[in-house]
Design an enzyme around this catalytic site. Structure first.
Site, PDB file in Angstrom:
ATOM      1  N   VAL A 245      -5.374   1.577  -7.547  1.00  0.00           N
ATOM      2  CA  VAL A 245      -5.549   2.800  -6.764  1.00  0.00           C
ATOM      3  C   VAL A 245      -5.526   4.030  -7.682  1.00  0.00           C
ATOM      4  CG1 VAL A 245      -4.557   4.255  -4.926  1.00  0.00           C
ATOM      5  CG2 VAL A 245      -4.554   1.761  -4.691  1.00  0.00           C
ATOM      6  N   CYS A 246      -4.683   3.996  -8.707  1.00  0.00           N
ATOM      7  CA  CYS A 246      -4.494   5.152  -9.587  1.00  0.00           C
ATOM      8  C   CYS A 246      -5.804   5.688 -10.173  1.00  0.00           C
ATOM      9  CB  CYS A 246      -3.500   4.834 -10.696  1.00  0.00           C
ATOM     10  SG  CYS A 246      -1.867   4.377 -10.083  1.00  0.00           S
TER      11      CYS A 246
END
Length: 187
Positions: free
Chosen positions: A46-47
Site C-alpha cells: 500500500v505504501c
C-alpha cells in the site's frame, strides 16, 4: 496532552532527498506549511501507492507552499535503495526521512512498539510548527492526496480568515461559515 495545536517535538534525522542524504529537524518544518506522512515500511504494497499519489500531486502541494516529508522507521539507506529500484518511488521529489531510532514516530505517537513500524499517520503542520490536522489509518487503508489537499486548503483558509470555519466537503471558493448564536440549530 492533545496533539491538535501542539508544537512539533524536537528531532534530528537523515533523509534521502533528490539524490543526497540530508539532515532534517523540526526546525525545517517551521516557516511554511508541512505534511509529515508516516507509512509502515519501504518495499511494501500500500505504501508505494500512497507515496506515488503524493508524488503525482507534489506540484499542487508546492503551489500551496507545502513541503511533504515521508517518514518510516527504515533507514535513509533503505529509502535510497527503494528510490533507485522502484519506478513509483523514483518519481518522488520530497524528502524521505529515516526513523530507525523511532524518535519521530514516538514524537507523533504513531509507533507500533511491538512491530517497530509506524501507523499510517498524516500530520499537517502550520508555519508556526503547530499540528493542525491529524489523520490515522489502519495499515490496510491507503490515503488520498486529493483529500489531503482539500484539508490543507481549508486549514490555510481558516488560518487566513479568523472567525470563519469550513464546513464538511468544503472546497476552495465555496462558502464558509461564521460561527454565531444565530447559526445554532439552523444548519
Amino acid at each position: 496532552m492533545p496533539i491538535i495545536n501542539s508544537q512539533v517535538k524536537p528531532f534530528k534525522a537523515t533523509a534521502y532527498h533528490q539524490g543526497k542524504f540530508v539532515e532534517v529537524s523540526e526546525a525545517d518544518l517551521k516557516g511554511k506549511w508541512s505534511v509529515v506522512f508516516f507509512y509502515p515500511a519501504d518495499f511494501t504494497f500500500v505504501c508505494p501507492t500512497e507515496l506515488g499519489d503524493l508524488a503525482d500531486n507534489y506540484a499542487e502541494f508546492k503551489d500551496l507552499g507545502v513541503e511533504i516529508y515521508g517518514v518510516s522507521t527504515d533507514t535513509h539507506f533503505t529509502h535510497k535503495a527503494w528510490h533507485d529500484t522502484s519506478d513509483t518511488i523514483g518519481k518522488i521529489q520530497y524528502p524521505l526521512i529515516g526513523d530507525p531510532t523511532h524518535v519521530i514516530s514516538r514524537n507523533f505517537d504513531v509507533l507500533i512498539e511491538e512491530a517497530g513500524i509506524a501507523d499510517r499517520g498524516t500530520f499537517v503542520i502550520n508555519p508556526e510548527g503547530q499540528i493542525k490536522i491529524v489523520e490515522l489509518n489502519d495499515g490496510g487503508v491507503g490515503r488520498d492526496a486529493s483529500e489531503l489537499l482539500r484539508k490543507i486548503k481549508a486549514a490555510q483558509y481558516v488560518a487566513a480568515h479568523p472567525g470563519e470555519v469550513c464546513p464538511a466537503k468544503w472546497k476552495e471558493g465555496e462558502a464558509t461559515l461564521a460561527p454565531s448564536l444565530d447559526l445554532v440549530g439552523k444548519i
